[in-house]
Enzyme design. Structure first.
Site, mmCIF file in Angstrom:
data_model
loop_
_atom_site.group_PDB
_atom_site.id
_atom_site.type_symbol
_atom_site.label_atom_id
_atom_site.label_comp_id
_atom_site.label_asym_id
_atom_site.label_seq_id
_atom_site.Cartn_x
_atom_site.Cartn_y
_atom_site.Cartn_z
ATOM 1 N N SER A 22 0.836 -1.214 0.000
ATOM 2 C CA SER A 22 0.000 0.000 0.000
ATOM 3 C C SER A 22 0.864 1.255 0.000
ATOM 4 O O SER A 22 0.610 2.203 -0.744
ATOM 5 C CB SER A 22 -0.886 0.039 1.251
ATOM 6 N N ARG A 26 1.582 4.345 -3.107
ATOM 7 C CA ARG A 26 1.355 5.776 -2.842
ATOM 8 C C ARG A 26 2.623 6.579 -3.052
ATOM 9 O O ARG A 26 2.604 7.654 -3.657
ATOM 10 C CB ARG A 26 0.810 5.950 -1.417
ATOM 11 N N GLY A 93 -5.886 -3.607 -7.865
ATOM 12 C CA GLY A 93 -7.023 -2.719 -7.625
ATOM 13 C C GLY A 93 -6.562 -1.352 -7.123
ATOM 14 O O GLY A 93 -7.128 -0.319 -7.476
ATOM 15 N N SER A 165 -13.544 2.294 2.539
ATOM 16 C CA SER A 165 -12.534 1.822 1.582
ATOM 17 C C SER A 165 -11.410 2.836 1.452
ATOM 18 O O SER A 165 -11.625 3.986 1.064
ATOM 19 C CB SER A 165 -13.176 1.599 0.205
ATOM 20 N N GLN A 167 -9.130 2.736 -0.705
ATOM 21 C CA GLN A 167 -8.872 3.026 -2.119
ATOM 22 C C GLN A 167 -9.783 4.143 -2.610
ATOM 23 O O GLN A 167 -9.356 5.033 -3.351
ATOM 24 C CB GLN A 167 -9.061 1.770 -2.963
ATOM 25 N N ASP A 319 -7.486 -7.585 4.427
ATOM 26 C CA ASP A 319 -6.531 -8.398 3.664
ATOM 27 C C ASP A 319 -6.034 -9.615 4.449
ATOM 28 O O ASP A 319 -5.408 -10.509 3.875
ATOM 29 C CB ASP A 319 -5.333 -7.543 3.234
ATOM 30 N N LYS A 346 -12.697 -9.144 -4.127
ATOM 31 C CA LYS A 346 -11.250 -8.924 -4.055
ATOM 32 C C LYS A 346 -10.598 -9.621 -5.250
ATOM 33 O O LYS A 346 -11.263 -9.890 -6.238
ATOM 34 C CB LYS A 346 -10.715 -9.422 -2.712
ATOM 35 N N ARG A 350 -13.138 -14.351 -2.434
ATOM 36 C CA ARG A 350 -12.342 -15.005 -1.381
ATOM 37 C C ARG A 350 -13.195 -15.876 -0.463
ATOM 38 O O ARG A 350 -12.692 -16.844 0.109
ATOM 39 C CB ARG A 350 -11.573 -13.947 -0.568
ATOM 40 N N ARG A 394 -3.262 -14.097 -1.907
ATOM 41 C CA ARG A 394 -3.475 -14.326 -0.464
ATOM 42 C C ARG A 394 -4.095 -15.702 -0.195
ATOM 43 O O ARG A 394 -3.888 -16.290 0.870
ATOM 44 C CB ARG A 394 -4.307 -13.202 0.148
HETATM 45 C C1 S3P Z 1 -5.807 -1.065 -0.073
HETATM 46 C C2 S3P Z 1 -7.064 -0.975 0.446
HETATM 47 C C3 S3P Z 1 -7.937 -2.138 0.665
HETATM 48 C C4 S3P Z 1 -7.128 -3.438 0.598
HETATM 49 C C5 S3P Z 1 -6.185 -3.475 -0.566
HETATM 50 C C6 S3P Z 1 -5.188 -2.344 -0.455
HETATM 51 C C7 S3P Z 1 -5.034 0.174 -0.255
HETATM 52 O O1 S3P Z 1 -8.932 -2.148 -0.337
HETATM 53 O O2 S3P Z 1 -7.993 -4.540 0.541
HETATM 54 O O3 S3P Z 1 -5.481 -4.689 -0.609
HETATM 55 O O4 S3P Z 1 -3.812 0.107 -0.485
HETATM 56 O O5 S3P Z 1 -5.645 1.253 -0.176
HETATM 57 P P1 S3P Z 1 -10.321 -1.342 -0.174
HETATM 58 O O6 S3P Z 1 -9.997 0.090 -0.141
HETATM 59 O O7 S3P Z 1 -11.106 -1.702 -1.403
HETATM 60 O O8 S3P Z 1 -10.945 -1.857 1.076
#
Ligand code: S3P
Length: 435
Positions: A22, A26, A93, A165, A167, A319, A346, A350, A394
């Site tokens: 993550s 960024r 994602g 979320s 993201q 996760d 996901k 899952r 995972r």
């Molecule tokens: C993540 C946010 C999560 C997580 C993903 C990484 C991120 O997803 O499951 O593996 O880096 O912001 P969501 O924002 O869809 O919950």
């Protein structure tokens, strides 16, 4: 490629997980938007973060990856360039959703695509608020990649996020960087805050009050703002370390040291879950690094009680749920996961993948729309089986751990998919497993 996991006697020694996925995404994106060259050390050795680096390169940043150090040269907040080829987020994602926020703020049109799994994951959650800010976005069936993003003049919004979320929050904040005025995002429940921390570290005007985060954009009187290039160390990925915490917990005399792990409080709920189940965990040498927290984790084997994971806990351990579920048969009471329908969208479904593979190993499982219940030790010992991870890193790693204490060997099909987050996983696991 198949990988065979033979049962282990115990676990010992030390392991260092790869750089946090993550945080790496960024830092790579913000470095490409900054002025000058950033050095990102211990950059995630994950295919997902390669996808982000490749996208930023295609958008005009210079990118060099030397072992685990990424050097990214950006040309300022207005420095990205259009590319005629579709940007490929691969399996990631995070790449697709966060980049959608950045692309919404550009003055050119971009195409954003991904692999077959990513093309099945919902994008309306980011497309909706970005349209509200003024971007023109087309999506297949109005929800799925490929996306066509016609960026342009964005205005700020006050976004009450309907779901927890990180993201979605991040996509809106990144778009907010390019908007006119101050954009705010209010979360219904806490999610990982790496975007806020990284934005601040690169010099963006971001503020946090309770569950609301605000960012001032360059579209208005803030037009001269630029981000500064940074020299940063990326903590190890706690979500990767969790496979080793789980593995060590299963064996009564296991003794494992996990080095250099990110301990950001929006990520450590999983450690509380393990502690409440009776795991033996100790944090050592806790230190701070660019707004993030890092430490080592000492784990010893201990009988795990199991229990229920539900409600506001879910987004904070989202996760780690595959590993927790696959541990169910090694716990006293079993593991029950509720309120986690999000797990179905996901990298794989899952819930279905966990239920199917746990049953292949002989576990007793009840699959539900929003989770599952896995019976504990009383339902019998797991036996080795052939595992189908459905391309999901995972799932592959969780069942490799479950296989360590099963009767007979476990075969993980398509084990290479672990490389999406942790290419050296099987070698690291082999090194600490005593046979
Ligand atoms: C993540 C946010 C999560 C997580 C993903 C990484 C991120 O997803 O499951 O593996 O880096 O912001 P969501 O924002 O869809 O919950």
């Amino acid at each position: 490629m198949k990988r065979t996991i033979r049962p282990a006697k115990t676990l010992s020694g030390g392991v260092e997980p790869p750089g946090d996925k993550s945080i790496s995404h960024r830092y790579a994106m913000l470095a490409a938007l900054a002025e000058g060259t950033s050095e990102l050390r211990h950059f995630a050795a994950a295919a997902d973060c390669r996808s982000t680096l490749d996208c930023m390169k295609a958008l005009g940043a210079e990118v060099k990856l030397d072992k685990n150090t990424a050097r990214v040269t950006g040309h300022g907040l207005r420095g990205l360039k259009s590319t005629r080829r579709a940007l490929d987020a691969g399996n990631s994602g995070t790449t697709m959703r966060l980049l959608a926020g950045i692309l919404a703020g550009q003055t050119f049109t971009s195409q954003l695509t991904g692999d077959a799994s990513l093309q099945k994951r919902p994008m309306r959650r980011v497309v909706g608020p970005l349209r509200e800010m003024g971007a023109d976005i087309r999506a297949r069936e109005d929800n799925f990649a490929p996306l066509e993003i016609r960026g342009g003049h964005l205005h700020s919004i006050d976004f009450q996020m309907p779901m927890a979320s990180a993201q979605v929050k991040s996509a809106v904040l990144l778009a907010g960087l390019f908007a006119e005025g101050e954009t705010s995002v209010t979360e219904p429940a806490r999610t990982r805050d790496h975007t806020e921390i990284a934005l601040e570290d690169f010099g963006a005007p971001v503020e946090k009050h309770g569950k609301t985060i605000r960012v001032r954009g360059i579209g208005g009187d803030n037009g001269s703002l630029n981000l500064q290039a940074r020299s940063l160390d990326i903590p190890g990925d706690l979500s990767a370390a969790v496979f080793f915490i789980a593995a060590a917990s299963i064996f009564p005399d296991a003794n494992l040291l996990i080095h250099n792990v990110g301990l950001n409080p929006t990520r450590t709920a999983i450690l509380d879950v393990f502690a409440s189940m009776g795991a033996s965990l100790q944090m050592l040498s806790v230190r701070s690094a660019h707004g993030e927290i890092v430490g080592d984790l000492a784990v010893k084997g201990a009988p795990l009680k199991g229990g229920v994971i539900a409600g506001d806990q879910i987004p904070l351990v989202i996760d780690e749920l595959p590993m927790l579920a696959a541990l169910g048969p090694y716990t006293e009471l079993g593991i029950e996961i509720r309120d986690a329908a999000e797990l179905r969208v996901k990298e794989s479904d899952r819930i279905a993948a966990l239920a199917e593979n746990l049953r292949r190993m002989g576990a007793t499982v009840e699959e539900r729309p929003d989770g599952l219940r896995v019976e504990g030790r009383h339902a019998g010992k797991l036996r080795g089986a052939e595992i189908q991870p459905y391309g999901d890193h995972r799932i592959a790693m969780a069942f490799a751990v479950a296989g360590l204490a099963a009767q007979g060997p476990t075969v993980i099909r398509d084990a290479d998919c672990a490389g999406v987050s942790y290419p050296a996983f099987f070698d690291d696991l082999d090194r600490v497993a005593e046979r």
